[in-house]
Motif scaffolding. Sequence first.
Motif, PDB file in Angstrom:
ATOM      1  N   LYS A  47       0.867  -1.298   0.121  1.00  0.00           N
ATOM      2  CA  LYS A  47      -0.047  -0.121  -0.023  1.00  0.00           C
ATOM      3  C   LYS A  47       0.830   1.190   0.066  1.00  0.00           C
ATOM      4  N   ASN A  48       0.731   2.066  -1.040  1.00  0.00           N
ATOM      5  CA  ASN A  48       1.309   3.323  -1.024  1.00  0.00           C
ATOM      6  C   ASN A  48       0.944   4.339   0.139  1.00  0.00           C
ATOM      7  N   GLU A  49       1.918   4.689   0.942  1.00  0.00           N
ATOM      8  CA  GLU A  49       1.837   5.548   2.232  1.00  0.00           C
ATOM      9  C   GLU A  49       1.132   6.720   1.756  1.00  0.00           C
ATOM     10  N   MET A  50       1.529   7.538   0.931  1.00  0.00           N
ATOM     11  CA  MET A  50       1.215   8.703   0.365  1.00  0.00           C
ATOM     12  C   MET A  50      -0.244   8.693   0.091  1.00  0.00           C
ATOM     13  N   HIS A  51      -0.552   7.610  -0.667  1.00  0.00           N
ATOM     14  CA  HIS A  51      -2.140   7.350  -0.997  1.00  0.00           C
ATOM     15  C   HIS A  51      -2.951   7.506   0.122  1.00  0.00           C
ATOM     16  N   ALA A  52      -2.362   6.778   1.187  1.00  0.00           N
ATOM     17  CA  ALA A  52      -3.148   6.587   2.431  1.00  0.00           C
ATOM     18  C   ALA A  52      -3.529   8.145   2.972  1.00  0.00           C
ATOM     19  N   ILE A  53      -2.367   8.774   3.022  1.00  0.00           N
ATOM     20  CA  ILE A  53      -2.378  10.032   3.559  1.00  0.00           C
ATOM     21  C   ILE A  53      -3.499  10.972   2.940  1.00  0.00           C
ATOM     22  N   VAL A  54      -3.426  11.073   1.568  1.00  0.00           N
ATOM     23  CA  VAL A  54      -4.273  11.642   0.740  1.00  0.00           C
ATOM     24  C   VAL A  54      -5.644  11.224   0.800  1.00  0.00           C
ATOM     25  N   GLU A  55      -5.749   9.989   0.901  1.00  0.00           N
ATOM     26  CA  GLU A  55      -7.338   9.412   1.291  1.00  0.00           C
ATOM     27  C   GLU A  55      -7.772   9.914   2.735  1.00  0.00           C
ATOM     28  N   PHE A  56      -6.787   9.967   3.669  1.00  0.00           N
ATOM     29  CA  PHE A  56      -7.190  10.498   5.039  1.00  0.00           C
ATOM     30  C   PHE A  56      -7.578  11.922   4.997  1.00  0.00           C
ATOM     31  N   VAL A  57      -7.011  12.558   4.495  1.00  0.00           N
ATOM     32  CA  VAL A  57      -7.050  14.076   4.265  1.00  0.00           C
ATOM     33  C   VAL A  57      -8.083  14.231   3.545  1.00  0.00           C
ATOM     34  N   ASP A  58      -8.621  13.454   2.506  1.00  0.00           N
ATOM     35  CA  ASP A  58      -9.685  13.797   1.757  1.00  0.00           C
ATOM     36  C   ASP A  58     -11.232  13.628   2.643  1.00  0.00           C
ATOM     37  N   VAL A  59     -11.187  12.355   3.210  1.00  0.00           N
ATOM     38  CA  VAL A  59     -12.162  11.799   4.445  1.00  0.00           C
ATOM     39  C   VAL A  59     -12.344  13.197   5.351  1.00  0.00           C
ATOM     40  N   LEU A  60     -11.089  13.393   5.865  1.00  0.00           N
ATOM     41  CA  LEU A  60     -11.377  14.570   6.944  1.00  0.00           C
ATOM     42  C   LEU A  60     -11.908  15.756   6.591  1.00  0.00           C
ATOM     43  N   LEU A  61     -11.564  16.258   5.452  1.00  0.00           N
ATOM     44  CA  LEU A  61     -12.059  17.533   4.894  1.00  0.00           C
ATOM     45  C   LEU A  61     -13.556  17.051   4.471  1.00  0.00           C
ATOM     46  N   ARG A  62     -13.826  16.075   3.784  1.00  0.00           N
ATOM     47  CA  ARG A  62     -15.148  15.732   3.477  1.00  0.00           C
ATOM     48  C   ARG A  62     -16.028  15.631   4.472  1.00  0.00           C
TER      49      ARG A  62
END
Length: 68
Positions: free
Chosen positions: A5-20
């Motif tokens: 799993k790409n760590e950067m992808h996980a961080i981007v997904e986390f920030v996306d969910v946090l903001l949404r």
Amino acid sequence: MEPAKNEMHAIVEFVDVLLREGVVVQADVMVTVADIPLVGISLRAAIAGMTTMTHYGIFKDWDAAHQH
């Protein structure tokens, strides 16, 4: 071989969910010395994107003042 799993992808997904979706963090802190309470602190923070904030009525005045 297991997929990596790409760590950067996980961080981007986390920030996306946090903001949404947003999150509310609440904490109560009591500062004591020798079992004597000196200071009480109550903290509350809402973290979300502006669309989510205004949807729930937070920053409505700011949003209305800054619309173009």
